[in-house]
Design a protein around this motif. Structure first.
Motif, PDB file in Angstrom:
ATOM      1  N   ILE A  45       0.842  -1.188   0.000  1.00 52.28           N
ATOM      2  CA  ILE A  45       0.000   0.000   0.000  1.00 52.28           C
ATOM      3  C   ILE A  45       0.883   1.247   0.000  1.00 52.28           C
ATOM      4  N   GLY A  46       0.414   2.287  -0.648  1.00 53.83           N
ATOM      5  CA  GLY A  46       1.013   3.613  -0.557  1.00 53.83           C
ATOM      6  C   GLY A  46      -0.103   4.610  -0.341  1.00 53.83           C
ATOM      7  N   ALA A  47       0.119   5.647   0.447  1.00 53.62           N
ATOM      8  CA  ALA A  47      -0.953   6.602   0.718  1.00 53.62           C
ATOM      9  C   ALA A  47      -0.387   7.947   1.138  1.00 53.62           C
ATOM     10  N   ILE A  48      -1.076   8.997   0.739  1.00 51.19           N
ATOM     11  CA  ILE A  48      -0.747  10.348   1.170  1.00 51.19           C
ATOM     12  C   ILE A  48      -2.037  11.146   1.237  1.00 51.19           C
ATOM     13  N   GLY A  49      -2.186  11.940   2.292  1.00 51.02           N
ATOM     14  CA  GLY A  49      -3.415  12.711   2.437  1.00 51.02           C
ATOM     15  C   GLY A  49      -3.339  13.661   3.606  1.00 51.02           C
ATOM     16  N   PRO A  50      -4.445  14.293   3.958  1.00 50.30           N
ATOM     17  CA  PRO A  50      -4.442  15.275   5.035  1.00 50.30           C
ATOM     18  C   PRO A  50      -4.120  14.639   6.389  1.00 50.30           C
ATOM     19  N   ALA A  81      -4.610  18.037   9.165  1.00 49.54           N
ATOM     20  CA  ALA A  81      -3.668  19.014   8.619  1.00 49.54           C
ATOM     21  C   ALA A  81      -3.738  18.936   7.106  1.00 49.54           C
ATOM     22  N   ARG A  82      -3.392  20.020   6.446  1.00 48.83           N
ATOM     23  CA  ARG A  82      -3.406  20.018   4.994  1.00 48.83           C
ATOM     24  C   ARG A  82      -2.378  19.031   4.456  1.00 48.83           C
ATOM     25  N   THR A  83      -2.700  18.395   3.341  1.00 49.17           N
ATOM     26  CA  THR A  83      -1.786  17.457   2.703  1.00 49.17           C
ATOM     27  C   THR A  83      -0.511  18.172   2.277  1.00 49.17           C
ATOM     28  N   VAL A  84       0.617  17.552   2.565  1.00 48.21           N
ATOM     29  CA  VAL A  84       1.917  18.116   2.197  1.00 48.21           C
ATOM     30  C   VAL A  84       2.258  17.658   0.777  1.00 48.21           C
ATOM     31  N   ASN A  85       2.549  18.621  -0.092  1.00 50.12           N
ATOM     32  CA  ASN A  85       2.914  18.273  -1.465  1.00 50.12           C
ATOM     33  C   ASN A  85       4.214  17.478  -1.482  1.00 50.12           C
ATOM     34  N   PRO A 138     -14.394  29.369  -8.427  1.00 53.92           N
ATOM     35  CA  PRO A 138     -15.764  29.087  -8.004  1.00 53.92           C
ATOM     36  C   PRO A 138     -16.203  27.641  -8.189  1.00 53.92           C
ATOM     37  N   ILE A 139     -15.386  26.795  -8.857  1.00 53.87           N
ATOM     38  CA  ILE A 139     -15.809  25.404  -9.069  1.00 53.87           C
ATOM     39  C   ILE A 139     -15.960  24.684  -7.738  1.00 53.87           C
ATOM     40  N   HIS A 140     -15.101  25.024  -6.772  1.00 50.82           N
ATOM     41  CA  HIS A 140     -15.173  24.366  -5.464  1.00 50.82           C
ATOM     42  C   HIS A 140     -16.563  24.489  -4.850  1.00 50.82           C
ATOM     43  N   GLY A 141     -17.250  25.588  -5.136  1.00 46.48           N
ATOM     44  CA  GLY A 141     -18.579  25.786  -4.561  1.00 46.48           C
ATOM     45  C   GLY A 141     -19.599  24.780  -5.033  1.00 46.48           C
ATOM     46  N   VAL A 142     -19.421  24.244  -6.234  1.00 49.26           N
ATOM     47  CA  VAL A 142     -20.370  23.262  -6.764  1.00 49.26           C
ATOM     48  C   VAL A 142     -19.800  21.837  -6.760  1.00 49.26           C
ATOM     49  N   ARG A 143     -18.486  21.722  -6.613  1.00 48.89           N
ATOM     50  CA  ARG A 143     -17.861  20.399  -6.514  1.00 48.89           C
ATOM     51  C   ARG A 143     -16.781  20.473  -5.442  1.00 48.89           C
ATOM     52  N   PRO A 144     -17.204  20.502  -4.166  1.00 47.49           N
ATOM     53  CA  PRO A 144     -16.218  20.619  -3.086  1.00 47.49           C
ATOM     54  C   PRO A 144     -15.437  19.330  -2.870  1.00 47.49           C
ATOM     55  N   VAL A 145     -14.130  19.422  -2.982  1.00 50.68           N
ATOM     56  CA  VAL A 145     -13.216  18.335  -2.615  1.00 50.68           C
ATOM     57  C   VAL A 145     -12.316  18.923  -1.531  1.00 50.68           C
ATOM     58  N   ALA A 146     -12.307  18.312  -0.362  1.00 46.68           N
ATOM     59  CA  ALA A 146     -11.732  18.950   0.821  1.00 46.68           C
ATOM     60  C   ALA A 146     -10.220  19.141   0.742  1.00 46.68           C
ATOM     61  N   ASP A 147      -9.503  18.203   0.128  1.00 48.52           N
ATOM     62  CA  ASP A 147      -8.045  18.268   0.123  1.00 48.52           C
ATOM     63  C   ASP A 147      -7.529  17.246  -0.882  1.00 48.52           C
ATOM     64  N   GLN A 148      -6.214  17.150  -0.962  1.00 48.37           N
ATOM     65  CA  GLN A 148      -5.578  16.152  -1.821  1.00 48.37           C
ATOM     66  C   GLN A 148      -5.523  14.809  -1.088  1.00 48.37           C
ATOM     67  N   PHE A 149      -5.659  13.729  -1.847  1.00 50.08           N
ATOM     68  CA  PHE A 149      -5.567  12.393  -1.260  1.00 50.08           C
ATOM     69  C   PHE A 149      -5.213  11.414  -2.366  1.00 50.08           C
ATOM     70  N   ALA A 150      -4.338  10.465  -2.046  1.00 55.62           N
ATOM     71  CA  ALA A 150      -4.011   9.395  -2.997  1.00 55.62           C
ATOM     72  C   ALA A 150      -3.754   8.114  -2.229  1.00 55.62           C
ATOM     73  N   ILE A 151      -4.248   7.022  -2.771  1.00 59.23           N
ATOM     74  CA  ILE A 151      -3.972   5.699  -2.205  1.00 59.23           C
ATOM     75  C   ILE A 151      -3.655   4.751  -3.345  1.00 59.23           C
ATOM     76  N   SER A 152      -2.622   3.945  -3.163  1.00 58.45           N
ATOM     77  CA  SER A 152      -2.213   2.958  -4.166  1.00 58.45           C
ATOM     78  C   SER A 152      -2.165   1.587  -3.522  1.00 58.45           C
ATOM     79  N   ILE A 153      -2.632   0.588  -4.257  1.00 61.55           N
ATOM     80  CA  ILE A 153      -2.673  -0.783  -3.747  1.00 61.55           C
ATOM     81  C   ILE A 153      -2.127  -1.715  -4.820  1.00 61.55           C
ATOM     82  N   LEU A 154      -1.153  -2.524  -4.445  1.00 56.70           N
ATOM     83  CA  LEU A 154      -0.586  -3.514  -5.358  1.00 56.70           C
ATOM     84  C   LEU A 154      -1.330  -4.835  -5.195  1.00 56.70           C
ATOM     85  N   LEU A 155      -1.940  -5.288  -6.292  1.00 60.15           N
ATOM     86  CA  LEU A 155      -2.685  -6.547  -6.304  1.00 60.15           C
ATOM     87  C   LEU A 155      -1.900  -7.610  -7.068  1.00 60.15           C
ATOM     88  N   THR A 156      -1.953  -8.838  -6.584  1.00 58.98           N
ATOM     89  CA  THR A 156      -1.329  -9.964  -7.281  1.00 58.98           C
ATOM     90  C   THR A 156      -2.350 -11.082  -7.457  1.00 58.98           C
TER      91      THR A 156
END
Length: 268
Positions: A10-15, A36-40, A174-192
Motif C-alpha cells: 500500500i502507498g498513501a498520502i493525504g491530510p 492538517a493540509r496534505t503536504v505536497n 468558483p468550481i469548489h462551490g459546486v464540486r467541493p473536494v476537501a483536500d488532496q488524497f491518494a492511495i495505491s494498492i498492489l494486487l497480485t
C-alpha cells in the motif's frame, strides 16, 4: 460472482499523514489523528523539465504508487496500472477556465497537456519506463471502488500484478462551490493474482446493494466523505490491523447505481 486477488503493498498520502506507515499508525490508534493540509510530495523521479510541468495530482499519484512498489521491492517499469480520479488536476482545470474566460482565450500548451485524464499515466510511463497497459478511469465519488474492481478483474483475468492508484485534488473557487473536494488524497494498492511471501491478505470483491462502510472516528469520516479517493479509508483501516487482526468483517465501498463493492477478507 466474485473476484479473488491478493494485496501485497500500500502507498498513501493525504491530510494529516504523508505515507502508509503514518496512516497505519493512525488507523491502528497508535497515534491520534491530527487534521492538517496534505503536504505536497517532492517528486524526483521525473526529468527536471517534466517536474516543472506537472501538477499536484500527478505528484501525489506517482508518490503513492511508487511508495507501494518500493515496499514490495518491485520495479515500477514491470507494472500494469489502473489510475482513477474524480476530476484530475483541479487547479489546472481552474486555470484553463480562467484562460477561456479572458479576452484572448489562449491556453498554455502545458496546461492543455496536463488537462487530459490520463496525464498521471503518461508521467508514470516517463518516470518508470513502463510499457505495459495502463487504464485511466473516472467515476465521480465511486472512483475508489470502480478502480479497485477494474484492477482486481485485470489482475485475476490476465494473471499478472496490477497497481491501482486512486487520487483526487480540490478545485479552487468558483468550481469548489459546486464540486467541493476537501483536500488532496491518494492511495495505491498492489494486487497480485497469487499468494506471495509479501501478501498481506486475500480479498474477494463483488457487487451488492448494501450501505457503505463508515469510519468510527468522526474526523476520519470527514476525510472519507470529503474526498472521493478517501472512500478507500475503510479498506485502509482493515489493512492497518493485519496480520494481528485474525478475522476482519466485510466492508462495503461506494460504487455506482446505488450499489456497493463488497470486500471480503480471506487469510493469505
Amino acid at each position: 460472482m466474485s473476484v479473488k486477488v491478493y494485496i501485497e503493498a500500500i502507498g498513501a498520502i493525504g491530510p494529516g499523514a504523508n505515507n502508509w506507515p503514518e496512516w497505519r499508525s493512525i488507523l491502528r490508534k497508535e497515534v491520534a489523528y491530527q487534521p492538517a493540509r496534505t503536504v505536497n510530495p517532492v517528486l524526483n523521479v521525473l526529468p527536471s523539465a517534466e517536474r516543472r510541468r506537472v501538477g499536484i495530482g500527478v505528484k501525489i499519484a506517482l508518490a503513492s504508487g511508487l511508495e507501494a512498489l518500493a515496499a514490495a521491492g518491485i520495479d515500477p517499469s514491470s507494472m500494469t496500472t489502473v489510475f482513477c480520479s474524480s476530476g484530475g488536476d483541479g487547479e489546472n482545470c481552474h486555470l484553463i477556465c480562467e484562460a477561456l474566460a479572458s479576452s484572448d482565450r489562449m491556453i498554455s500548451p502545458t496546461r492543455f497537456h496536463n488537462s487530459v485524464h490520463n496525464a498521471p499515466s503518461g508521467y508514470w510511463g516517463i518516470a518508470s519506463g513502463a510499457m505495459l497497459p495502463s487504464t485511466s478511469l473516472c467515476a465521480y465519488d465511486a472512483g475508489f471502488a470502480v478502480g479497485l474492481l477494474e484492477a482486481a478483474v485485470q489482475c485475476s483475468v490476465e494473471k499478472r500484478p496490477v497497481l491501482l492508484v486512486v487520487y483526487d485534488t480540490p478545485y479552487p473557487e468558483p468550481i469548489h462551490g459546486v464540486r467541493p473536494v476537501a483536500d488532496q488524497f491518494a492511495i495505491s494498492i498492489l494486487l497480485t493474482p497469487d499468494v506471495t511471501q509479501g501478501s498481506i491478505t486475500a480479498i474477494d470483491v463483488s457487487l451488492e446493494k448494501t450501505p457503505s462502510t463508515t469510519m468510527e472516528s468522526s474526523e476520519l469520516e470527514n476525510v472519507r466523505v470529503g474526498i472521493p479517493a478517501a472512500r478507500g479509508l475503510p479498506l485502509m483501516q482493515v489493512l492497518a490491523q493485519l496480520p494481528e487482526q485474525a478475522a476482519a468483517a466485510d466492508i462495503y465501498l461506494e460504487y455506482v447505481n446505488q450499489q456497493s463493492l463488497r470486500v471480503k477478507f480471506v487469510a493469505a
